[in-house]
Design a protein around this motif. Structure first.
Motif, PDB file in Angstrom:
ATOM      1  N   GLY A 187       0.552  -1.180  -0.372  1.00 48.77           N
ATOM      2  CA  GLY A 187       0.083  -0.206  -0.472  1.00 48.77           C
ATOM      3  C   GLY A 187       1.014   1.238  -0.118  1.00 48.77           C
ATOM      4  N   GLN A 188      -0.108   2.371  -0.082  1.00 47.54           N
ATOM      5  CA  GLN A 188       0.522   3.191  -0.923  1.00 47.54           C
ATOM      6  C   GLN A 188      -0.567   4.532  -0.060  1.00 47.54           C
ATOM      7  OE1 GLN A 188       3.595   5.428  -3.620  1.00 47.54           O
ATOM      8  NE2 GLN A 188       1.870   7.068  -3.301  1.00 47.54           N
ATOM      9  N   VAL A 189       0.317   5.298   1.113  1.00 49.58           N
ATOM     10  CA  VAL A 189      -0.462   6.409   1.675  1.00 49.58           C
ATOM     11  C   VAL A 189      -0.411   7.985   0.948  1.00 49.58           C
ATOM     12  CG1 VAL A 189      -1.669   7.505   3.704  1.00 49.58           C
ATOM     13  CG2 VAL A 189      -0.810   5.362   3.991  1.00 49.58           C
ATOM     14  N   THR A 190      -1.233   8.582   0.861  1.00 49.70           N
ATOM     15  CA  THR A 190      -0.840   9.819   0.258  1.00 49.70           C
ATOM     16  C   THR A 190      -1.678  10.890   1.297  1.00 49.70           C
ATOM     17  OG1 THR A 190      -0.164   9.066  -2.354  1.00 49.70           O
ATOM     18  CG2 THR A 190       0.283  11.190  -1.802  1.00 49.70           C
ATOM     19  N   THR A 191      -0.754  11.801   1.757  1.00 48.59           N
ATOM     20  CA  THR A 191      -1.291  13.854   2.285  1.00 48.59           C
ATOM     21  C   THR A 191      -0.543  14.325   1.945  1.00 48.59           C
ATOM     22  OG1 THR A 191      -2.086  14.081   4.762  1.00 48.59           O
ATOM     23  CG2 THR A 191      -0.560  12.132   4.576  1.00 48.59           C
ATOM     24  N   THR A 192      -1.199  15.705   2.556  1.00 46.25           N
ATOM     25  CA  THR A 192      -0.047  16.967   2.566  1.00 46.25           C
ATOM     26  C   THR A 192      -0.237  16.852   4.446  1.00 46.25           C
ATOM     27  OG1 THR A 192      -2.631  18.227   1.934  1.00 46.25           O
ATOM     28  CG2 THR A 192      -0.589  17.408  -0.187  1.00 46.25           C
ATOM     29  N   PRO A 219      -3.165   0.702  -3.845  1.00 42.33           N
ATOM     30  CA  PRO A 219      -1.881   0.019  -4.147  1.00 42.33           C
ATOM     31  C   PRO A 219      -0.470   0.666  -5.016  1.00 42.33           C
ATOM     32  CG  PRO A 219      -4.026  -0.618  -4.876  1.00 42.33           C
ATOM     33  CD  PRO A 219      -3.935   0.241  -5.102  1.00 42.33           C
ATOM     34  N   ALA A 220       0.619  -0.051  -4.336  1.00 45.02           N
ATOM     35  CA  ALA A 220       2.437   0.999  -4.319  1.00 45.02           C
ATOM     36  C   ALA A 220       1.837   0.642  -6.339  1.00 45.02           C
ATOM     37  CB  ALA A 220       2.858   0.380  -3.935  1.00 45.02           C
ATOM     38  N   ALA A 242      -0.150  -7.468   4.013  1.00 47.27           N
ATOM     39  CA  ALA A 242       1.079  -6.174   3.361  1.00 47.27           C
ATOM     40  C   ALA A 242       1.544  -7.066   2.092  1.00 47.27           C
ATOM     41  CB  ALA A 242       2.788  -6.686   4.077  1.00 47.27           C
ATOM     42  N   ASP A 243       1.279  -8.797   1.201  1.00 48.18           N
ATOM     43  CA  ASP A 243       1.653  -8.724   0.315  1.00 48.18           C
ATOM     44  C   ASP A 243      -0.256  -9.528  -0.742  1.00 48.18           C
ATOM     45  OD1 ASP A 243       0.009 -11.252   0.940  1.00 48.18           O
ATOM     46  OD2 ASP A 243       1.459 -12.730   0.911  1.00 48.18           O
ATOM     47  N   ASP A 244      -1.206  -8.453  -0.504  1.00 53.16           N
ATOM     48  CA  ASP A 244      -1.900  -8.171  -1.221  1.00 53.16           C
ATOM     49  C   ASP A 244      -1.754  -7.356  -2.339  1.00 53.16           C
ATOM     50  OD1 ASP A 244      -4.606  -8.459  -2.526  1.00 53.16           O
ATOM     51  OD2 ASP A 244      -5.636  -7.377  -0.413  1.00 53.16           O
TER      52      ASP A 244
END
Length: 336
Positions: A187-192, A219-220, A242-244
């Motif tokens: 996963g990738q979380v994005t914020t400011t 998803p990354a 973690a591997d999904d």
């Protein structure tokens, strides 16, 4: 043109734009650059990969081991010197590194696996077994790492990127026009600007909770596809494997305890004694051991200082009238 040739051409173009947009002609080229990046999701992804090459900048403040002092960072610079450093030397350094990589230079691990264009800072943030520690980043963000944790950090002119390699982190992310990206597993979380807890558990799950601000998750490697981007709900514990690669989010019970973990405390409405001991063993120098299944099945509730092994063991012994036997291989809790 083959798929590989097309990808190489896009990567070459992204590298060229990275250099141009750090040169003196950047204002004049801004419109053309934005049009190129918006024309194809692959352009956007390639530029994201390329921009991480500039991570070899000052990363941390407030630590002897990381970066220079605040006073030296804030020392005045002559304007023309500053412009030369950002527009001239930085672009030249990027071009030279691109050339070195193209000529077969050593790869650097980074946000995209072993992609040499995505170098992390040379020194990651790490905590030892039993240690909880806070770090201050140069952008004003504060990172608190739980025991046995590692966070790789990359701060560039256009993005702030961290990767949780193991353990757990609380990220209090300072407001900035640059996006802050948190990579963990698939996963990738994005914020400011946000406050986020994220961490691995013993079952291969990554748990996360957004306690303040706003953030999205995807998803990354697929963050350019809007259909897979989801808003994170506030104050809702979530988890994914973690591997999904599909990043299926689900509800998560608060298996790490409550939000006060940076202080070394955990609070539970109800928890089996063996599970509580497992949480405490993440900090213990020698393991706490329960051999009797009847003791393991006992249930506890309340607030426990799980990071202080001796205090924790004494409290369990008092609550459940247990005997404590210290041996070379561990601390045993037994019936009296």
């Amino acid at each position: 043109m083959t798929h590989d040739h097309r990808d190489n051409a896009i990567d070459d173009a992204a590298r060229a734009w990275l250099i141009r947009m750090r040169g003196p002609d950047a204002p004049r080229l801004r419109h053309e650059f934005e049009a190129w990046r918006a024309a194809d999701p692959a352009h956007h992804a390639a530029y994201e990969r390329a921009e991480a090459i500039l991570v070899q900048s000052a990363i941390l403040k407030g630590s002897v081991r990381h970066g220079q002092s605040r006073k030296s960072r804030l020392a005045p610079q002559r304007p023309f010197v500053r412009r030369w450093l950002t527009a001239g030397a930085l672009a030249a350094a990027a071009a030279m590194l691109f050339l070195a990589i193209s000529a077969g230079g050593a790869s650097l691990s980074g946000p995209h696996g072993q992609n040499p264009m995505a170098a992390w800072a040379a020194e990651p943030l790490v905590t030892r077994h039993g240690e909880i520690r806070s770090f201050h980043l140069d952008d004003g963000s504060v990172v608190t790492l739980d025991t046995d944790s590692r966070l790789d950090v990359a701060l560039t002119d256009n993005a702030r990127i961290v990767k949780l390699a193991r353990g757990r982190a609380r990220l209090q992310i300072a407001t900035d026009i640059r996006p802050f990206r948190i990579l963990a597993g698939s996963g990738q979380v994005t914020t400011t600007q946000a406050s986020i807890d994220i961490g691995y558990d013993s079952e291969g799950l990554i748990g996360l909770t957004l306690s303040d601000g706003a953030a999205v998750i995807a998803p990354a490697g697929q963050t350019s596809h809007k259909s897979v981007i989801r808003q994170l709900p506030a104050a809702t514990p979530l988890a994914y494997r973690a591997d999904d690669a599909a990043l299926r989010l689900g509800a998560r019970s608060s298996d790490f305890g409550d939000s006060d973990w940076p202080s070394g405390w955990a609070e539970y409405r109800t928890i089996r004694l063996d599970q509580l001991v497992a949480a405490a063993n993440r900090y213990a120098a020698v393991p706490i051991i329960i051999k009797d299944p009847a003791i393991a099945r006992l249930e506890a509730s309340g607030r426990f200082r799980i990071s202080q092994t001796d205090t924790f063991v004494r409290r369990l012994a008092q609550l459940f009238e247990l005997a404590v036997e210290r041996r070379a291989d561990g601390i045993y809790l037994e019936q009296r």
